[in-house]
Design a protein around this motif. Structure first.
Motif, PDB file in Angstrom:
ATOM      1  N   THR A   1      33.391  81.091 -77.071  1.00 21.75           N
ATOM      2  CA  THR A   1      33.378  79.738 -77.630  1.00 21.75           C
ATOM      3  C   THR A   1      34.741  79.075 -77.444  1.00 21.75           C
ATOM      4  N   LEU A   2      35.802  79.828 -77.699  1.00 25.03           N
ATOM      5  CA  LEU A   2      37.153  79.294 -77.513  1.00 25.03           C
ATOM      6  C   LEU A   2      37.391  78.950 -76.045  1.00 25.03           C
ATOM      7  N   LEU A   3      36.971  79.819 -75.150  1.00 25.92           N
ATOM      8  CA  LEU A   3      37.135  79.565 -73.717  1.00 25.92           C
ATOM      9  C   LEU A   3      36.417  78.278 -73.320  1.00 25.92           C
ATOM     10  N   ASN A   4      35.217  78.084 -73.837  1.00 26.36           N
ATOM     11  CA  ASN A   4      34.480  76.843 -73.556  1.00 26.36           C
ATOM     12  C   ASN A   4      35.230  75.620 -74.067  1.00 26.36           C
ATOM     13  N   GLU A   5      35.873  75.749 -75.224  1.00 26.13           N
ATOM     14  CA  GLU A   5      36.656  74.639 -75.782  1.00 26.13           C
ATOM     15  C   GLU A   5      37.807  74.269 -74.836  1.00 26.13           C
ATOM     16  N   TYR A   6      38.500  75.289 -74.330  1.00 24.72           N
ATOM     17  CA  TYR A   6      39.575  75.040 -73.368  1.00 24.72           C
ATOM     18  C   TYR A   6      39.026  74.368 -72.106  1.00 24.72           C
ATOM     19  N   GLU A   7      37.924  74.880 -71.597  1.00 18.64           N
ATOM     20  CA  GLU A   7      37.365  74.336 -70.363  1.00 18.64           C
ATOM     21  C   GLU A   7      36.934  72.886 -70.548  1.00 18.64           C
ATOM     22  N   ASP A   8      36.329  72.575 -71.689  1.00 16.12           N
ATOM     23  CA  ASP A   8      35.945  71.189 -71.968  1.00 16.12           C
ATOM     24  C   ASP A   8      37.171  70.287 -72.029  1.00 16.12           C
ATOM     25  N   ALA A   9      38.215  70.753 -72.684  1.00 12.04           N
ATOM     26  CA  ALA A   9      39.431  69.947 -72.800  1.00 12.04           C
ATOM     27  C   ALA A   9      40.061  69.718 -71.429  1.00 12.04           C
ATOM     28  N   LEU A  10      40.132  70.770 -70.631  1.00 13.20           N
ATOM     29  CA  LEU A  10      40.748  70.637 -69.309  1.00 13.20           C
ATOM     30  C   LEU A  10      39.931  69.721 -68.403  1.00 13.20           C
ATOM     31  N   LYS A  11      38.635  69.746 -68.552  1.00 20.39           N
ATOM     32  CA  LYS A  11      37.770  68.883 -67.761  1.00 20.39           C
ATOM     33  C   LYS A  11      38.013  67.412 -68.098  1.00 20.39           C
ATOM     34  N   ASP A  12      38.372  67.155 -69.349  1.00 20.86           N
ATOM     35  CA  ASP A  12      38.551  65.779 -69.813  1.00 20.86           C
ATOM     36  C   ASP A  12      39.969  65.237 -69.640  1.00 20.86           C
ATOM     37  N   LEU A  13      40.913  66.098 -69.293  1.00 20.22           N
ATOM     38  CA  LEU A  13      42.306  65.661 -69.132  1.00 20.22           C
ATOM     39  C   LEU A  13      42.677  65.584 -67.661  1.00 20.22           C
ATOM     40  N   PRO A  14      43.440  64.582 -67.274  1.00 22.64           N
ATOM     41  CA  PRO A  14      43.937  64.550 -65.896  1.00 22.64           C
ATOM     42  C   PRO A  14      44.989  65.651 -65.693  1.00 22.64           C
ATOM     43  N   GLN A  15      45.021  66.196 -64.510  1.00 24.87           N
ATOM     44  CA  GLN A  15      45.972  67.274 -64.219  1.00 24.87           C
ATOM     45  C   GLN A  15      47.425  66.822 -64.321  1.00 24.87           C
ATOM     46  N   THR A  16      47.648  65.531 -64.311  1.00 22.02           N
ATOM     47  CA  THR A  16      49.006  65.005 -64.431  1.00 22.02           C
ATOM     48  C   THR A  16      49.466  64.924 -65.890  1.00 22.02           C
ATOM     49  N   ASP A  17      48.546  65.090 -66.822  1.00 20.60           N
ATOM     50  CA  ASP A  17      48.888  65.049 -68.250  1.00 20.60           C
ATOM     51  C   ASP A  17      49.707  66.304 -68.590  1.00 20.60           C
ATOM     52  N   PRO A  18      50.840  66.145 -69.270  1.00 15.81           N
ATOM     53  CA  PRO A  18      51.664  67.313 -69.617  1.00 15.81           C
ATOM     54  C   PRO A  18      50.908  68.371 -70.431  1.00 15.81           C
ATOM     55  N   ALA A  19      49.912  67.962 -71.182  1.00 17.09           N
ATOM     56  CA  ALA A  19      49.134  68.923 -71.972  1.00 17.09           C
ATOM     57  C   ALA A  19      48.254  69.795 -71.087  1.00 17.09           C
ATOM     58  N   TYR A  20      47.942  69.315 -69.898  1.00 13.36           N
ATOM     59  CA  TYR A  20      47.048  70.058 -69.010  1.00 13.36           C
ATOM     60  C   TYR A  20      47.623  71.432 -68.677  1.00 13.36           C
ATOM     61  N   ASP A  21      48.893  71.487 -68.291  1.00 10.89           N
ATOM     62  CA  ASP A  21      49.513  72.770 -67.935  1.00 10.89           C
ATOM     63  C   ASP A  21      49.538  73.733 -69.119  1.00 10.89           C
ATOM     64  N   LEU A  22      49.830  73.214 -70.296  1.00  9.91           N
ATOM     65  CA  LEU A  22      49.848  74.032 -71.510  1.00  9.91           C
ATOM     66  C   LEU A  22      48.471  74.653 -71.742  1.00  9.91           C
ATOM     67  N   LEU A  23      47.439  73.822 -71.708  1.00 15.27           N
ATOM     68  CA  LEU A  23      46.094  74.321 -71.959  1.00 15.27           C
ATOM     69  C   LEU A  23      45.601  75.237 -70.837  1.00 15.27           C
ATOM     70  N   ALA A  24      45.952  74.944 -69.602  1.00 14.59           N
ATOM     71  CA  ALA A  24      45.534  75.788 -68.481  1.00 14.59           C
ATOM     72  C   ALA A  24      46.140  77.190 -68.599  1.00 14.59           C
ATOM     73  N   ARG A  25      47.402  77.248 -68.992  1.00 18.91           N
ATOM     74  CA  ARG A  25      48.056  78.552 -69.165  1.00 18.91           C
ATOM     75  C   ARG A  25      47.401  79.340 -70.293  1.00 18.91           C
ATOM     76  N   GLN A  26      47.164  78.675 -71.407  1.00 19.91           N
ATOM     77  CA  GLN A  26      46.528  79.351 -72.537  1.00 19.91           C
ATOM     78  C   GLN A  26      45.093  79.758 -72.188  1.00 19.91           C
ATOM     79  N   ARG A  27      44.377  78.908 -71.488  1.00 22.33           N
ATOM     80  CA  ARG A  27      43.005  79.205 -71.095  1.00 22.33           C
ATOM     81  C   ARG A  27      42.945  80.481 -70.263  1.00 22.33           C
TER      82      ARG A  27
END
Length: 146
Positions: free
Chosen positions: A103-129
């Motif tokens: 469920t947590l993994l799905n939450e990360y994947e949904d968030a990453l799908k909705d954020l542009p890769q240029t957003d600084p939060a994207y790298d943070l979430l991608a690493r944690q994912r």
């Protein structure tokens, strides 16, 4: 509230749920190596939560430390407590951890799908994912019904 803020707060809620679930699992595990693994993962999830909170605060967001943000969310790991209090074994706990981490993994994947890769939060979430995905694989390999 921006899309990034919304996504980060949603992931934050699930990450805290995950840390709580791992703590519950650690307290109830019969196998000492499982308990150690669960505590390590709980700490990792707390570190993830700290990183997300820091990112939100740096963006000027007020993070509610009183738990009201977290209390509003569905708890991904409530079934762990039910498994534990129902007298189930480590296999049942592992199955619930695997479900909660998926469920947590799905939450990360949904968030990453909705954020542009240029957003600084994207790298943070991608690493944690990536770490969460590794945890899902590890727990599923050890769980009897996965």
């Amino acid at each position: 509230m921006s899309k990034t803020t919304s996504e980060l707060k949603s992931v934050l809620t699930r990450v805290v749920d995950s840390a709580d679930g791992y703590e519950s699992a650690a307290e109830s595990a019969d196998n000492g190596s499982f308990a150690v693994m669960f505590r390590e993962r709980a700490q990792e999830r707390r570190n993830f939560a700290t990183e997300i909170r820091s990112h939100l605060q740096a963006s000027g967001e007020n993070i509610e430390e009183d738990g009201s943000l977290l209390a509003a969310a569905h708890r991904a790991f409530t079934d762990i407590r039910d498994a534990v209090t129902g007298g189930r074994d480590d296999g049942a706990i592992l199955n619930e951890v695997a479900r909660g981490e998926s469920t947590l993994l799905n939450e990360y994947e949904d968030a990453l799908k909705d954020l542009p890769q240029t957003d600084p939060a994207y790298d943070l979430l991608a690493r944690q994912r990536q770490s969460v995905a590794q945890a899902v694989s590890s727990v599923k390999a050890q769980a009897p019904n996965q």
